[in-house]
Design a protein around this motif. Structure first.
Motif, PDB file in Angstrom:
ATOM      1  N   GLY A  42       0.686  -1.382  -0.031  1.00  0.00           N
ATOM      2  CA  GLY A  42       0.108  -0.008  -0.023  1.00  0.00           C
ATOM      3  C   GLY A  42       1.014   1.374   0.075  1.00  0.00           C
ATOM      4  O   GLY A  42       0.221   2.202   0.214  1.00  0.00           O
TER       5      GLY A  42
ATOM      6  N   PRO B 137      -2.996   5.534  -4.199  1.00  0.00           N
ATOM      7  CA  PRO B 137      -3.606   5.406  -5.440  1.00  0.00           C
ATOM      8  C   PRO B 137      -3.979   6.559  -5.987  1.00  0.00           C
ATOM      9  O   PRO B 137      -3.375   6.952  -7.177  1.00  0.00           O
ATOM     10  CB  PRO B 137      -4.664   4.384  -5.458  1.00  0.00           C
ATOM     11  N   LYS B 138      -4.398   7.497  -5.315  1.00  0.00           N
ATOM     12  CA  LYS B 138      -4.686   8.769  -5.778  1.00  0.00           C
ATOM     13  C   LYS B 138      -3.533   9.715  -6.026  1.00  0.00           C
ATOM     14  O   LYS B 138      -3.217  10.213  -7.064  1.00  0.00           O
ATOM     15  CB  LYS B 138      -5.529   9.527  -4.833  1.00  0.00           C
TER      16      LYS B 138
ATOM     17  N   GLY C 271      -7.565   5.931   0.651  1.00  0.00           N
ATOM     18  CA  GLY C 271      -7.101   5.632  -0.696  1.00  0.00           C
ATOM     19  C   GLY C 271      -6.294   6.644  -1.041  1.00  0.00           C
ATOM     20  O   GLY C 271      -6.111   7.067  -2.577  1.00  0.00           O
TER      21      GLY C 271
ATOM     22  N   ASP D 102      -4.290   6.089   5.125  1.00  0.00           N
ATOM     23  CA  ASP D 102      -4.004   5.876   3.788  1.00  0.00           C
ATOM     24  C   ASP D 102      -4.991   4.715   3.304  1.00  0.00           C
ATOM     25  O   ASP D 102      -5.580   4.885   1.973  1.00  0.00           O
ATOM     26  CB  ASP D 102      -2.553   5.723   3.611  1.00  0.00           C
ATOM     27  N   ARG D 103      -5.034   3.741   4.081  1.00  0.00           N
ATOM     28  CA  ARG D 103      -5.761   2.623   3.543  1.00  0.00           C
ATOM     29  C   ARG D 103      -7.321   3.098   3.423  1.00  0.00           C
ATOM     30  O   ARG D 103      -8.053   2.478   2.721  1.00  0.00           O
ATOM     31  CB  ARG D 103      -5.743   1.423   4.466  1.00  0.00           C
TER      32      ARG D 103
END
Length: 142
Positions: free
Chosen positions: A54, A90-91, A87, A83-84
């Motif tokens: 991640g 990924p952004k 998200g 963060d998980r």
């Protein structure tokens, strides 16, 4: 005083970690980690991706001896619980790749990656204050 030294030292470390970030400048990508800062020209960046853990990783086109096997890990996007939940890695990878593609044409291909120590005056001031408190604590014990 020893407790104050410990609090200031931990505060300095926490400040450095929370100030880790990525800057998308006009000509290069700047990865600011707690200890080291890397400046990569857009032409030298292959892609930004999220690893299985991640974390956001900047993958260079030509990995040198100073990179780990994946690339440059961005500590600010290192797969935390926030963060998980939101998200952000990924952004951030998508935005970084979008800007890299747009600005790669305007910059020279390849280029030299520069590496320097991260300068954070507030965190360093906290560390100096922690050292001063530790010295005072030692002298108060005598």
């Amino acid at each position: 005083m020893f407790g104050a030294a410990m609090c200031l030292g931990v505060g300095s470390l926490a400040l450095r970690v929370t100030r880790s970030r990525v800057h998308l400048t006009g000509t290069s990508l700047l990865v600011v980690n707690p200890v080291m800062t890397y400046e990569l020209p857009y032409g030298a960046v292959k892609k930004a991706e999220v690893n299985p853990g991640g974390s956001l990783v900047i993958v260079p086109k030509d990995p040198g001896p100073r990179t780990d096997e994946e690339g440059y890990l961005v500590v600010g996007f290192a797969g935390s619980l926030l963060d998980r939940a939101f998200g952000t890695s990924p952004k951030a990878a998508a935005e970084t790749n979008k800007v890299r593609r747009a600005r790669k044409k305007a910059t020279a291909l390849g280029g030299e990656t520069t590496r320097s120590l991260t300068a954070d005056p507030v965190a360093e001031l906290l560390l100096v204050a922690a050292a001063a408190c530790a010295v005072v604590a030692v002298f108060l014990r005598w």
